[in-house]
Design an enzyme around this catalytic site. Structure first.
Site, PDB file in Angstrom:
ATOM      1  N   TYR A 113     -12.705   8.372 -51.553  1.00 55.78           N
ATOM      2  CA  TYR A 113     -13.589   7.256 -51.197  1.00 55.78           C
ATOM      3  C   TYR A 113     -12.797   5.962 -51.263  1.00 55.78           C
ATOM      4  O   TYR A 113     -12.106   5.717 -52.243  1.00 55.78           O
ATOM      5  CB  TYR A 113     -14.791   7.176 -52.148  1.00 55.78           C
ATOM      6  N   GLU A 146     -13.929   2.332 -50.020  1.00 55.90           N
ATOM      7  CA  GLU A 146     -14.597   1.176 -49.413  1.00 55.90           C
ATOM      8  C   GLU A 146     -13.743  -0.066 -49.643  1.00 55.90           C
ATOM      9  O   GLU A 146     -13.167  -0.240 -50.721  1.00 55.90           O
ATOM     10  CB  GLU A 146     -15.967   0.948 -50.059  1.00 55.90           C
ATOM     11  N   ASP A 190     -11.979  -4.290 -24.041  1.00 62.52           N
ATOM     12  CA  ASP A 190     -12.274  -2.938 -24.524  1.00 62.52           C
ATOM     13  C   ASP A 190     -11.277  -1.995 -23.851  1.00 62.52           C
ATOM     14  O   ASP A 190     -11.532  -1.457 -22.775  1.00 62.52           O
ATOM     15  CB  ASP A 190     -13.712  -2.551 -24.202  1.00 62.52           C
ATOM     16  N   THR A 217      -9.691   2.936 -28.705  1.00 65.19           N
ATOM     17  CA  THR A 217      -9.788   4.219 -29.384  1.00 65.19           C
ATOM     18  C   THR A 217      -8.366   4.683 -29.687  1.00 65.19           C
ATOM     19  O   THR A 217      -7.403   4.204 -29.089  1.00 65.19           O
ATOM     20  CB  THR A 217     -10.450   5.295 -28.503  1.00 65.19           C
ATOM     21  N   LYS A 270      -7.496   8.773 -27.034  1.00 61.92           N
ATOM     22  CA  LYS A 270      -7.408   9.037 -25.592  1.00 61.92           C
ATOM     23  C   LYS A 270      -5.922   9.162 -25.228  1.00 61.92           C
ATOM     24  O   LYS A 270      -5.253  10.003 -25.814  1.00 61.92           O
ATOM     25  CB  LYS A 270      -8.193   7.976 -24.822  1.00 61.92           C
ATOM     26  N   ARG A 295      -9.401  11.262 -33.478  1.00 62.70           N
ATOM     27  CA  ARG A 295     -10.616  10.641 -32.950  1.00 62.70           C
ATOM     28  C   ARG A 295     -10.958   9.430 -33.815  1.00 62.70           C
ATOM     29  O   ARG A 295     -11.183   9.561 -35.018  1.00 62.70           O
ATOM     30  CB  ARG A 295     -11.741  11.672 -33.031  1.00 62.70           C
TER      31      ARG A 295
HETATM   32  C1  LIG Z   1     -14.211   5.855 -24.839  1.00 65.77           C
HETATM   33  C2  LIG Z   1     -14.696   4.458 -24.733  1.00 65.77           C
HETATM   34  C3  LIG Z   1     -15.467   3.876 -25.750  1.00 65.77           C
HETATM   35  C4  LIG Z   1     -16.070   4.641 -26.908  1.00 65.77           C
HETATM   36  O1  LIG Z   1     -15.275   5.408 -27.688  1.00 65.77           O
HETATM   37  P1  LIG Z   1     -16.001   6.462 -28.686  1.00 65.77           P
HETATM   38  O2  LIG Z   1     -14.898   6.808 -29.612  1.00 65.77           O
HETATM   39  O3  LIG Z   1     -16.498   7.584 -27.856  1.00 65.77           O
HETATM   40  O4  LIG Z   1     -17.110   5.740 -29.370  1.00 65.77           O
HETATM   41  C5  LIG Z   1     -15.809   2.548 -25.635  1.00 65.77           C
HETATM   42  N1  LIG Z   1     -15.435   1.823 -24.576  1.00 65.77           N
HETATM   43  C6  LIG Z   1     -14.710   2.339 -23.567  1.00 65.77           C
HETATM   44  C7  LIG Z   1     -14.312   1.474 -22.424  1.00 65.77           C
HETATM   45  C8  LIG Z   1     -14.325   3.681 -23.612  1.00 65.77           C
HETATM   46  O5  LIG Z   1     -13.625   4.193 -22.600  1.00 65.77           O
END
Ligand SMILES: *Cc1c(COP(=O)(O)O)cnc(C)c1O
Length: 418
Positions: free
Chosen positions: A65, A67, A211, A237, A240, A246
């Site tokens: 844990y 936090e 994003d 993320t 990807k 993840r």
């Molecule tokens: C994949 C993605 C997310 C979300 O990612 P998660 O890990 O599935 O929550 C947010 N924004 C964009 C543009 C994405 O391609």
């Protein structure tokens, strides 16, 4: 479940303890591993992490844990995991040339939520790519917190070219005076003009949130332009193209560091997942190598070849090609819509997603080359994949014959050779 117990017993990479204690679950893990290694993974958001990343994920750091942040935790016994998180943060900052990195976000969506929490108040206006054009759920979907708590205005893409309508972005920004502008997409195959978005944001006094969940791995490998010099906050993320565990990540300048950290914990999350953070550190270390840079460039080279051959086979490739790992295409000229195409391809062992298309209501296909490239496939294999895919869609081959074609490819390029 078709996997027999004999097969599991023969599989010496399955941890024996799981097999003995919980054969039911062990069988599921093995079946999924088989699925991943016997079909073609063309889902643009997926990849194969390294054994080192998987080792960190399956480690006793999962027990801890933690936090808070390194040196300021709400729990005792954090002195070792603190070192892991500092390492992940330093590696992320170095990799992306960012003044500050927060590596605690549990997912890409959590990172976006925290970015909004750091900069916005409920009811604020936000300008983002509309969902029908490739905006993510967190960019204003009524089914998501973003659509309920903020007032989203959507910009679009040109119906003919599929390219972002930058003139519309500026016009909507001037009309609606958003508090933040979001650039980033789940399906846009081209590089974004970050300097343009920065310019518009400055003109109307908005924050710019990038994003970069999809292209951040290409950025890490020096194969795509970085949003870091332009955006106030970059959300991403790690699973990807970046090929880590993840999870999510946030990059920003020093001036917003404190606000971003508070927005992640305690505002939107609880305890950090230290095994995932350790795995992120491993992935950032891998992404800093010349081998990864070569990988990132090959991902794009493969996507360009795949896009060109899909077009030659008769699919309509959105924007006429790609700058990234990602392709969207309309299979209608082959006599099938995206939804039916996805099902037919799945039966043949070719796994991909549907997506919206810039024109009309019909669904298209979204493909990516990150996973196949990790497997070692190159331009020759991309041509084979395009031919196989088109044959299946035309109905020129049955599922069993197509599966044999898929098997030939994946047998030569197993995702986990060792
Ligand atoms: C994949 C993605 C997310 C979300 O990612 P998660 O890990 O599935 O929550 C947010 N924004 C964009 C543009 C994405 O391609």
């Amino acid at each position: 479940m078709s996997v027999t117990r004999d097969l599991i017993e023969a599989d010496d990479s399955m941890p024996g303890v799981l097999l003995r204690q919980d054969p039911e679950l062990a069988e599921i893990l093995l079946a999924e591993r088989r699925r991943q290694s016997t079909t073609l993974q063309l889902i643009a958001a997926e990849n194969f992490t390294s054994p080192a990343v998987l080792a960190a994920l399956g480690s006793p750091l999962a027990n801890k844990y933690a936090e808070g942040y390194p040196g300021a935790r709400h729990h005792g016994g954090c002195e070792i995991v603190d070192v892991a998180e500092r390492l992940a943060v330093e590696r992320a900052q170095d990799l992306f040339g960012a003044e500050h990195a927060n590596v605690q976000s549990h997912s890409g969506s959590s990172a976006v939520l925290a970015a909004y929490a750091a900069l916005l108040r409920p009811g604020d206006t936000v300008l983002a790519l509309g969902l029908p054009y490739g905006g993510h759920l967190t960019h204003g979907s009524p089914a998501n917190f973003s659509g309920r708590w903020f007032d989203f205005v959507g910009y679009g893409v040109d119906a003919e070219t599929g390219l972002i309508d930058y003139d519309q972005v500026r016009t909507l920004a001037r009309t609606h005076r958003p508090k933040a502008i979001v650039c980033g997409s789940i399906a846009y195959p081209r590089h974004l003009d970050h300097a343009f978005f920065r310019d518009v944001a400055d003109e109307v006094g908005a924050y710019l949130i990038a994003d970069a969940a999809h292209p951040i791995g290409l950025v890490a490998g020096g194969a795509a332009p970085s949003p870091v010099p332009y955006a106030d906050i970059v959300c991403a993320t790690t699973h990807k193209v970046l090929r880590g565990p993840r999870g999510g990540m946030i990059l920003c300048g020093g001036a917003l560091a404190e606000r971003v950290d508070r927005a992640v914990f305690p505002f939107t999350q609880g305890g950090a997942q230290m095994h995932t953070i350790a795995a992120k550190a491993v992935a950032f270390g891998e992404a800093a190598t010349p081998a990864y840079a070569a990988y990132a460039h090959q991902v794009i080279a493969n996507a360009r070849v795949l896009a060109a051959h899909l077009a030659a086979e008769g699919l309509v490739v959105t924007t006429g090609g790609t700058d990234t790992h990602l392709i969207t295409a309309d299979p209608a000229p082959l006599g099938v819509d995206g939804k039916a195409a996805r099902g037919r391809l799945a039966a043949a062992g070719i796994v991909l997603d549907c997506c919206a298309l810039p024109h009309g209501d019909a669904r298209g296909l979204r493909l990516g080359t990150a996973a196949l490239t990790t497997q070692g496939m190159g331009e020759r294999e991309m041509r084979a994949v395009a031919t196989l895919l088109a044959e299946v869609l035309r109905g020129g081959t049955d599922a069993a014959a197509a599966r044999n074609g898929v098997r030939d490819l994946v047998t030569e390029f197993p995702p986990y050779p060792e």
